[in-house]
Scaffold this motif. Sequence first.
Motif, PDB file in Angstrom:
ATOM      1  N   VAL A 260       0.803  -1.263   0.247  1.00 38.02           N
ATOM      2  CA  VAL A 260      -0.267   0.530  -0.391  1.00 38.02           C
ATOM      3  C   VAL A 260       0.722   1.334   0.136  1.00 38.02           C
ATOM      4  O   VAL A 260       2.379   0.850   0.004  1.00 38.02           O
ATOM      5  N   ASP A 261       0.280   2.401  -0.076  1.00 43.26           N
ATOM      6  CA  ASP A 261       0.917   3.456  -0.238  1.00 43.26           C
ATOM      7  C   ASP A 261       0.900   4.234   1.266  1.00 43.26           C
ATOM      8  O   ASP A 261       1.530   5.329   1.233  1.00 43.26           O
ATOM      9  N   ILE A 262      -0.199   4.258   1.562  1.00 43.53           N
ATOM     10  CA  ILE A 262      -0.576   4.695   3.170  1.00 43.53           C
ATOM     11  C   ILE A 262      -1.350   3.409   3.727  1.00 43.53           C
ATOM     12  O   ILE A 262      -1.899   2.846   3.299  1.00 43.53           O
ATOM     13  N   VAL A 263      -0.726   3.240   4.974  1.00 40.89           N
ATOM     14  CA  VAL A 263      -1.578   2.530   5.853  1.00 40.89           C
ATOM     15  C   VAL A 263      -2.379   3.236   6.694  1.00 40.89           C
ATOM     16  O   VAL A 263      -2.879   4.134   7.553  1.00 40.89           O
ATOM     17  N   ARG A 264      -3.271   2.017   6.983  1.00 36.46           N
ATOM     18  CA  ARG A 264      -4.047   2.496   7.572  1.00 36.46           C
ATOM     19  C   ARG A 264      -4.523   2.356   9.776  1.00 36.46           C
ATOM     20  O   ARG A 264      -3.963   1.035   9.579  1.00 36.46           O
ATOM     21  N   ALA A 265      -5.057   2.473  10.686  1.00 35.05           N
ATOM     22  CA  ALA A 265      -5.027   2.106  11.658  1.00 35.05           C
ATOM     23  C   ALA A 265      -5.803   3.202  12.357  1.00 35.05           C
ATOM     24  O   ALA A 265      -5.897   4.141  12.196  1.00 35.05           O
ATOM     25  N   HIS A 281       4.778   5.102  13.288  1.00 35.86           N
ATOM     26  CA  HIS A 281       5.613   4.911  14.178  1.00 35.86           C
ATOM     27  C   HIS A 281       6.735   3.853  13.166  1.00 35.86           C
ATOM     28  O   HIS A 281       7.740   4.403  12.594  1.00 35.86           O
ATOM     29  N   LEU A 282       5.952   2.761  13.086  1.00 32.92           N
ATOM     30  CA  LEU A 282       6.704   1.552  11.167  1.00 32.92           C
ATOM     31  C   LEU A 282       6.603   2.910  11.066  1.00 32.92           C
ATOM     32  O   LEU A 282       7.771   2.113   9.733  1.00 32.92           O
ATOM     33  N   ALA A 287       8.934   5.776   5.600  1.00 39.38           N
ATOM     34  CA  ALA A 287       8.564   7.330   5.133  1.00 39.38           C
ATOM     35  C   ALA A 287       6.783   6.954   4.476  1.00 39.38           C
ATOM     36  O   ALA A 287       6.918   7.788   3.229  1.00 39.38           O
ATOM     37  N   MET A 288       6.010   5.956   5.063  1.00 38.18           N
ATOM     38  CA  MET A 288       4.859   6.329   5.126  1.00 38.18           C
ATOM     39  C   MET A 288       3.837   6.885   5.798  1.00 38.18           C
ATOM     40  O   MET A 288       3.936   6.365   6.939  1.00 38.18           O
ATOM     41  N   ASN A 289       2.440   7.287   4.875  1.00 38.83           N
ATOM     42  CA  ASN A 289       1.889   8.059   6.295  1.00 38.83           C
ATOM     43  C   ASN A 289       0.670   7.004   6.735  1.00 38.83           C
ATOM     44  O   ASN A 289       0.698   5.614   5.759  1.00 38.83           O
ATOM     45  N   CYS A 290       0.285   7.153   7.966  1.00 39.63           N
ATOM     46  CA  CYS A 290      -0.548   6.279   8.657  1.00 39.63           C
ATOM     47  C   CYS A 290      -2.061   7.411   8.850  1.00 39.63           C
ATOM     48  O   CYS A 290      -1.868   8.508   9.374  1.00 39.63           O
ATOM     49  N   GLU A 291      -2.860   7.266   7.917  1.00 37.09           N
ATOM     50  CA  GLU A 291      -4.304   7.803   8.153  1.00 37.09           C
ATOM     51  C   GLU A 291      -4.352   7.425   9.312  1.00 37.09           C
ATOM     52  O   GLU A 291      -5.471   6.495   8.746  1.00 37.09           O
TER      53      GLU A 291
END
Length: 367
Positions: A260-265, A281-282, A287-291
């Motif tokens: 994925v380009d952006i991870v969700r949590a 933080h992972l 260098a990935m966003n966590c939206e």
Amino acid sequence: MKIANISIRACRHAPGTQYKLKDGQPLSFDFLALRFESDEGITVDTFGFAGRSSIAMGAVAEEIVKPFFLGKDPEYRERNWHEFRKLNRAWNFVPGYSLAPFDIATWLMVSTAAGLPLYRYLGAYRDSMPIYGSSLTLDSAEEYAAEALSLKNRNWAGYKLHPPADREINFAAHRACREAVGPDFRLMSDPVGSLSFHDNLAFGKMLEDLDYYWLEEALYDENIGSIRELTRTLDIPIVGGETAENHPGGVAEMIATRAVDIVRADASWSGGVTGLMKTAHLAESFAMNCEVHTAIYHPLELVNLHCAAAMKNCEMFEVLVPEQLFAIGMKDPMDIRNGVAHLPQAPGLGIELDWDFIDACTIKEYS
């Protein structure tokens, strides 16, 4: 400090509107309301997600999760988090959202004891967040377009569609939204895994032509190989990970292999503040966003907001709309002004739950 008492209520609220969720069922809210008391006189309250049955999830919380946390020191959150995972593997297998309110409560206890709002106890990055609206499942393209335009006129940061399974309405709604809001307003799409890989290729190309900001949960989160191939094939950013169990481990491969380009949590489905912040933080290390994904009910959304304000790699804050449907259970609403959510400055969560409302919604008390 020790957790001396935990009381749990199963609650149900039926707003009685025409709105529905992705499964087509009428909108009704089952949730848990929990109160935690320490041996040092600190009391904190939180909601817990309960899916379609607060009775069932209340029993899980009462019989499996609560006995583990009673007597625990909330300052040992990391140890508690790891030891509960070990306990859960021993033939319990409760979902991450069952752990979440207990983990959240430990963070609220220690931040309250420290006299700090949760986000500053975590380590603040900002004091406010731009918000975007996230739709329910609507009946027509025109309804989606009107809602998108309304949020643009309120200076919200964007609008995300949860389209219906009907392909014709789905495609028409995305086109209608772009036509309604013009070229400069952010639009996102979340079909909740309802399209095949082949259909997603055509759908994704359409979203690219319409300059959509991201495509979320194009496929179910466990289909990592196909998601990775979709990410490599399409130019639009692909977002996923919200339903993966055992964050951050459940999304580690997604992040490390750029599936994925952006991870969700979020603080509810990802196992609490601890699971959410570990995932954020992972992702940051790659260098990935966590939206941060919506936690639905505003007492949990506020936990999400605190966490999002404590991370750099989150751009916008998600709020389900119409937002007043989900603004339940708090004495005061979230402070949203001109499309920006502002963090409360009182210790812990920074607000009080509305126990008169909770009393009216209670269908079973476990303690």
